[in-house]
Motif scaffolding. Structure first.
Motif, PDB file in Angstrom:
ATOM      1  N   ASN A  78      40.277  43.875  30.013  1.00  0.00           N
ATOM      2  CA  ASN A  78      41.423  44.522  30.568  1.00  0.00           C
ATOM      3  C   ASN A  78      42.543  44.786  29.296  1.00  0.00           C
ATOM      4  OD1 ASN A  78      41.490  44.791  33.406  1.00  0.00           O
ATOM      5  ND2 ASN A  78      41.651  42.437  33.325  1.00  0.00           N
ATOM      6  N   ASP A 103      33.345  26.401  27.490  1.00  0.00           N
ATOM      7  CA  ASP A 103      33.161  27.812  28.051  1.00  0.00           C
ATOM      8  C   ASP A 103      31.924  28.454  27.516  1.00  0.00           C
ATOM      9  OD1 ASP A 103      35.326  27.472  29.467  1.00  0.00           O
ATOM     10  OD2 ASP A 103      36.654  28.656  28.331  1.00  0.00           O
ATOM     11  N   ILE A 152      23.991  29.797  32.117  1.00  0.00           N
ATOM     12  CA  ILE A 152      23.458  31.028  32.803  1.00  0.00           C
ATOM     13  C   ILE A 152      22.670  31.865  31.888  1.00  0.00           C
ATOM     14  CG2 ILE A 152      24.474  33.185  33.848  1.00  0.00           C
ATOM     15  CD1 ILE A 152      27.322  31.860  34.052  1.00  0.00           C
ATOM     16  N   SER A 184      35.818  26.784  33.190  1.00  0.00           N
ATOM     17  CA  SER A 184      34.684  27.504  32.837  1.00  0.00           C
ATOM     18  C   SER A 184      34.117  28.450  33.696  1.00  0.00           C
ATOM     19  CB  SER A 184      33.714  26.390  32.206  1.00  0.00           C
ATOM     20  OG  SER A 184      33.942  25.786  30.800  1.00  0.00           O
ATOM     21  N   ARG A 244      35.301  29.663  36.301  1.00  0.00           N
ATOM     22  CA  ARG A 244      35.999  30.756  36.861  1.00  0.00           C
ATOM     23  C   ARG A 244      35.924  31.905  35.670  1.00  0.00           C
ATOM     24  NH1 ARG A 244      41.311  32.847  36.603  1.00  0.00           N
ATOM     25  NH2 ARG A 244      42.332  31.093  35.345  1.00  0.00           N
ATOM     26  N   LEU A 245      35.805  31.380  34.258  1.00  0.00           N
ATOM     27  CA  LEU A 245      35.712  32.340  33.164  1.00  0.00           C
ATOM     28  C   LEU A 245      34.761  33.108  33.194  1.00  0.00           C
ATOM     29  CD1 LEU A 245      37.409  33.450  30.732  1.00  0.00           C
ATOM     30  CD2 LEU A 245      36.122  31.748  29.326  1.00  0.00           C
ATOM     31  N   THR A 246      33.506  32.324  33.267  1.00  0.00           N
ATOM     32  CA  THR A 246      32.205  33.256  33.715  1.00  0.00           C
ATOM     33  C   THR A 246      32.181  34.148  34.887  1.00  0.00           C
ATOM     34  OG1 THR A 246      30.867  31.464  35.045  1.00  0.00           O
ATOM     35  CG2 THR A 246      30.763  30.972  32.511  1.00  0.00           C
ATOM     36  N   GLU A 285      34.789  35.831  36.036  1.00  0.00           N
ATOM     37  CA  GLU A 285      35.632  36.916  35.504  1.00  0.00           C
ATOM     38  C   GLU A 285      35.257  37.694  34.721  1.00  0.00           C
ATOM     39  OE1 GLU A 285      37.700  37.701  37.608  1.00  0.00           O
ATOM     40  OE2 GLU A 285      38.590  35.955  38.701  1.00  0.00           O
ATOM     41  N   THR A 286      34.381  37.082  33.682  1.00  0.00           N
ATOM     42  CA  THR A 286      33.817  38.070  32.679  1.00  0.00           C
ATOM     43  C   THR A 286      32.351  38.593  32.921  1.00  0.00           C
ATOM     44  OG1 THR A 286      33.177  35.720  31.823  1.00  0.00           O
ATOM     45  CG2 THR A 286      34.916  36.692  30.750  1.00  0.00           C
ATOM     46  N   ASN A 287      32.065  38.674  34.097  1.00  0.00           N
ATOM     47  CA  ASN A 287      30.784  38.953  34.463  1.00  0.00           C
ATOM     48  C   ASN A 287      29.697  38.403  34.011  1.00  0.00           C
ATOM     49  OD1 ASN A 287      29.727  40.809  36.512  1.00  0.00           O
ATOM     50  ND2 ASN A 287      29.488  42.350  35.193  1.00  0.00           N
ATOM     51  N   ASN A 288      29.715  37.082  33.317  1.00  0.00           N
ATOM     52  CA  ASN A 288      28.522  36.343  32.878  1.00  0.00           C
ATOM     53  C   ASN A 288      27.781  35.731  34.238  1.00  0.00           C
ATOM     54  OD1 ASN A 288      28.689  36.388  29.968  1.00  0.00           O
ATOM     55  ND2 ASN A 288      30.522  35.352  30.258  1.00  0.00           N
ATOM     56  N   LYS A 289      28.721  35.286  35.146  1.00  0.00           N
ATOM     57  CA  LYS A 289      27.814  35.013  36.364  1.00  0.00           C
ATOM     58  C   LYS A 289      27.789  36.056  37.277  1.00  0.00           C
ATOM     59  CE  LYS A 289      27.361  30.768  39.192  1.00  0.00           C
ATOM     60  NZ  LYS A 289      26.200  30.616  38.684  1.00  0.00           N
ATOM     61  N   ARG A 290      26.742  36.176  37.615  1.00  0.00           N
ATOM     62  CA  ARG A 290      26.603  37.615  38.796  1.00  0.00           C
ATOM     63  C   ARG A 290      25.786  36.865  40.042  1.00  0.00           C
ATOM     64  NH1 ARG A 290      24.723  42.108  34.098  1.00  0.00           N
ATOM     65  NH2 ARG A 290      26.483  41.584  32.712  1.00  0.00           N
ATOM     66  N   TRP A 307      33.316  43.562  40.022  1.00  0.00           N
ATOM     67  CA  TRP A 307      32.694  44.250  38.742  1.00  0.00           C
ATOM     68  C   TRP A 307      32.143  45.419  39.339  1.00  0.00           C
ATOM     69  CZ3 TRP A 307      33.711  44.090  33.932  1.00  0.00           C
ATOM     70  CH2 TRP A 307      34.239  43.081  32.994  1.00  0.00           C
ATOM     71  N   LYS A 321      40.111  45.143  35.784  1.00  0.00           N
ATOM     72  CA  LYS A 321      39.600  44.166  36.684  1.00  0.00           C
ATOM     73  C   LYS A 321      40.598  43.058  37.138  1.00  0.00           C
ATOM     74  CE  LYS A 321      36.329  41.035  38.334  1.00  0.00           C
ATOM     75  NZ  LYS A 321      37.452  40.073  38.868  1.00  0.00           N
ATOM     76  N   PRO A 334      41.729  39.819  38.866  1.00  0.00           N
ATOM     77  CA  PRO A 334      40.980  38.218  39.093  1.00  0.00           C
ATOM     78  C   PRO A 334      40.609  37.996  40.576  1.00  0.00           C
ATOM     79  CG  PRO A 334      43.304  37.907  38.784  1.00  0.00           C
ATOM     80  CD  PRO A 334      43.160  39.381  38.604  1.00  0.00           C
TER      81      PRO A 334
END
Lengths: 303, 303
Positions: A97, A124, A131, B88, B90-92, B94-99, B279, B293, B295
Motif C-alpha cells: 500500500n 515470518d 507455504i 505470521s 496474518r502476514l502471509t 495480507e501479503t497474498n503469500n497464503k492463497r 486480493w 488493499k 486488511p
C-alpha cells in the motif's frame, strides 16, 4: 540502568496490562476486582523498582523528555495513534500500500530493530517459506530441465541484517546516501554476508524437486565474484544462472528484472516460482507461476 | 470468571513480561536484579489472584485442557512456534503469500477476534486510507468526468463485522456452508450493514477531487435494492455505477471484476484508483492506476 529506557519499559508494561485487562474484560465481562487489585499491586512494585533503580544511578536528564508517558508511539507493541502506529506502518509496507518510501520513520526505528532482531522476523520468513515448500511439493515438474525458480539475493538468499544493524544505518532509519551506498558495496564485497536460513530451506526443496535455481539481483555485475563465492559458501551449491545488473542498465530494478524474466521465458524456461523481499522482485511481466514475498520493513528497493 | 480464560490471561501476562524483560535486557544489559524481583512479585500476585479467583467460582473442567500452560499459541501476542504463530499467519494472508485458504485456523480464532474488535484493525484501515487520500490529492484530474475510483463493498465500503462476530461464524473460524451463506444473504438484505469509517473518508476525498465512485461487488444482483439503500444510508450519497454480479455469471469474483474493469476502460473511463479488502479485487486486468488493499484476516474471497 538508563532512566529513559526504564520509564519506557514501564510504559510498555502498563500498556500491555491495559490491553490484556481490556481483552480479559471483553472475554469474561465480570469479576474484575481481583484482577484490578493484582494490577495495581504490580504497578506499585514497578514504580518502587523505578524509584530505587533511579536512586542507585547517576541521573541522565534528557531535555526532550518533558513527559515520558507521552512517548507511547515508540513502544514496541505499537498500540497508539494511527499516524505513529508502527504495526500499521509495517502492514502498509508489506502489503504494497505504501510505495516508494525512503527510510524507516524515525519513530518506528526501535520497533523495526526489535522486529528484525527478535524472533518474529524469523517466524515470518519461515511462514512464507513453509507455504512455498508446500507449493513446490504440489508441482508436477516435467523432466525436461526447463523448470526454474527465481531467487532474489539481498535479504532473500542472503541476509543484510549485519549491515542494517550498524548504528549509522539503524535498521533503515538512516536513509541512503553516497557514503552508505559505498559502505554497503564494501559489505557485499566481503562475500561474508550470512544466509537467510528460510530461503536456503526453500532452495533445498526446489533443487530436490528438479527445479533449477536462478539467482537474479539488482546488484552491480562488479560484485559477481563476491556474490558467487558468498552464495556457495553459505550452502547454495548449484544454480542454472546468476544474473547481476550490468552497470550499463539504468532502468529500475523492477524493469530490469522484468526484462530478464521475459528473456528467460523466451529462451524456453518455465518460471515455476519467484521469491523476493521487494515488491519490485515479484511484479511486472512474467512474474512466474506463483510469487512469494518475504518481509522487509527496512527499505523499499533503493539499492 | 472462567478458569480457562484466567489461565490464558496469566500466560499472556507472563509472556509479555518475558518479552519486555528480554527487550529491556537487550537495551540496558545490566541491573536486572530489581526488575527480576518485581517480576517474581507480580507473578506471585497473579498466581494468588488465580487461586482465589478459582476458589470463589464453580469449576468448569474442560477435558481438552490437559496442561493449560501449553496453550501459548493462542495468546494474542502470537510469539510462539512458527506454525502456530498467528502474527505470521496474518502476514502471509495480507501479503497474498497464503492463497485460497478456507477459514481462519482454529488456533488463531481468538487472535483474529481480538484484532478485529480491538483498535488495531481500525488503525490499519486508517493507515491504508491515509496513503490513498494522499495519492488522491496528488492526482491531476482532467475535468472530462471520465475519472473513476472502484470501491469494493463487503468489508471495504461496508463492514460485515456484526455478521462475522456471531458465535456461529466466530470471525471466520467457522467456514462457509450453505446455511451460513443463507444467513449472510439475510444479513445483506437487512440493508443495515454498518459503514467502514476509513473507506467513507476516502470516498469523500475521492468525490471532492472530482473522481466518480463506482461500487463493484461480487454480491448477487438480487441484493441490488438492499445494497443501494444501505450505501446511501451510511453516507455514500452519489455514484456513477453500482455493479453487482449477475447470477448468470459463474466465473470467479476475480475474473468477473476484471471483465467489468475491461468494459469500463473500453467505455472510456480512467480507473484512477481501486480499493478492496481482497486480493481478488485488485489483481487481474486493468486494476487501475493504483490499488489499495484493506486488511481482512477473516476470509479469502469465498463469498
Amino acid at each position: 540502568m538508563d532512566n529513559f529506557y526504564f520509564v519506557r519499559f514501564c510504559c510498555d508494561v502498563i500498556q500491555q496490562f491495559n490491553l490484556l485487562l481490556e481483552y480479559f474484560y471483553q472475554s469474561s465481562g465480570m469479576e474484575l476486582q481481583k484482577m484490578a487489585v493484582a494490577l495495581v499491586a504490580c504497578l506499585c512494585l514497578l514504580v518502587f523498582g523505578a524509584t530505587t533503580s533511579q536512586a542507585g544511578h547517576p541521573a541522565h536528564p534528557d531535555p526532550k523528555l518533558i513527559n515520558p508517558l507521552r512517548i507511547m508511539p515508540e513502544a514496541s507493541s505499537g498500540d497508539s495513534v494511527s499516524v505513529n502506529n508502527c504495526l500499521s506502518w509495517r502492514l502498509t509496507v508489506e502489503t504494497n500500500n505504501k510505495r516508494n518510501w525512503n527510510g524507516v520513520p524515525e519513530i518506528c526505528g526501535n520497533y523495526v530493530a526489535h522486529y528484525m532482531t527478535g524472533k518474529q522476523y524469523g517466524y515470518d520468513c519461515d511462514a512464507v517459506v513453509d507455504i512455498a515448500i508446500e507449493y513446490v511439493k504440489s508441482l508436477p515438474i516435467p523432466r525436461d530441465g526447463r523448470s526454474i525458480w527465481i531467487f532474489d539475493i539481498d535479504d532473500t538468499a542472503l541476509s543484510n541484517l549485519p549491515f542494517f544493524s550498524r548504528p549509522d544505518v539503524f535498521f533503515g532509519v538512516k536513509t541512503d546516501n553516497a557514503e552508505l551506498e559505498a559502505e554497503f558495496y564494501e559489505f557485499v564485497l566481503t562475500a561474508e554476508v550470512p544466509v537467510l536460513e528460510a530461503t536456503l530451506r526453500l532452495y533445498q526443496a526446489v533443487v530436490e524437486a528438479g527445479i533449477k535455481a536462478v539467482f537474479l539481483t539488482g546488484s552491480s555485475e562488479r560484485s559477481a565474484d563476491a556474490r558467487d563465492k558468498n552464495l556457495k559458501a553459505v550452502g547454495y551449491h548449484t544454480w542454472e544462472k546468476l544474473i547481476l545488473k550490468p552497470d550499463s542498465v539504468t532502468t529500475s530494478v523492477q524493469a530490469f528484472k522484468s526484462e530478464v524474466r521475459d528473456q528467460l521465458v523466451a529462451e524456453g524456461y518455465r518460471i515455476e516460482g519467484n521469491i523476493g523481499d521487494q515488491w519490485a522482485d515479484i511484479v511486472g511481466s512474467n512474474v512466474g507461476r506463483r510469487t512469494f514475498k518475504l518481509p522487509n520493513p527496512m527499505y523499499y528497493g533503493y539499492y
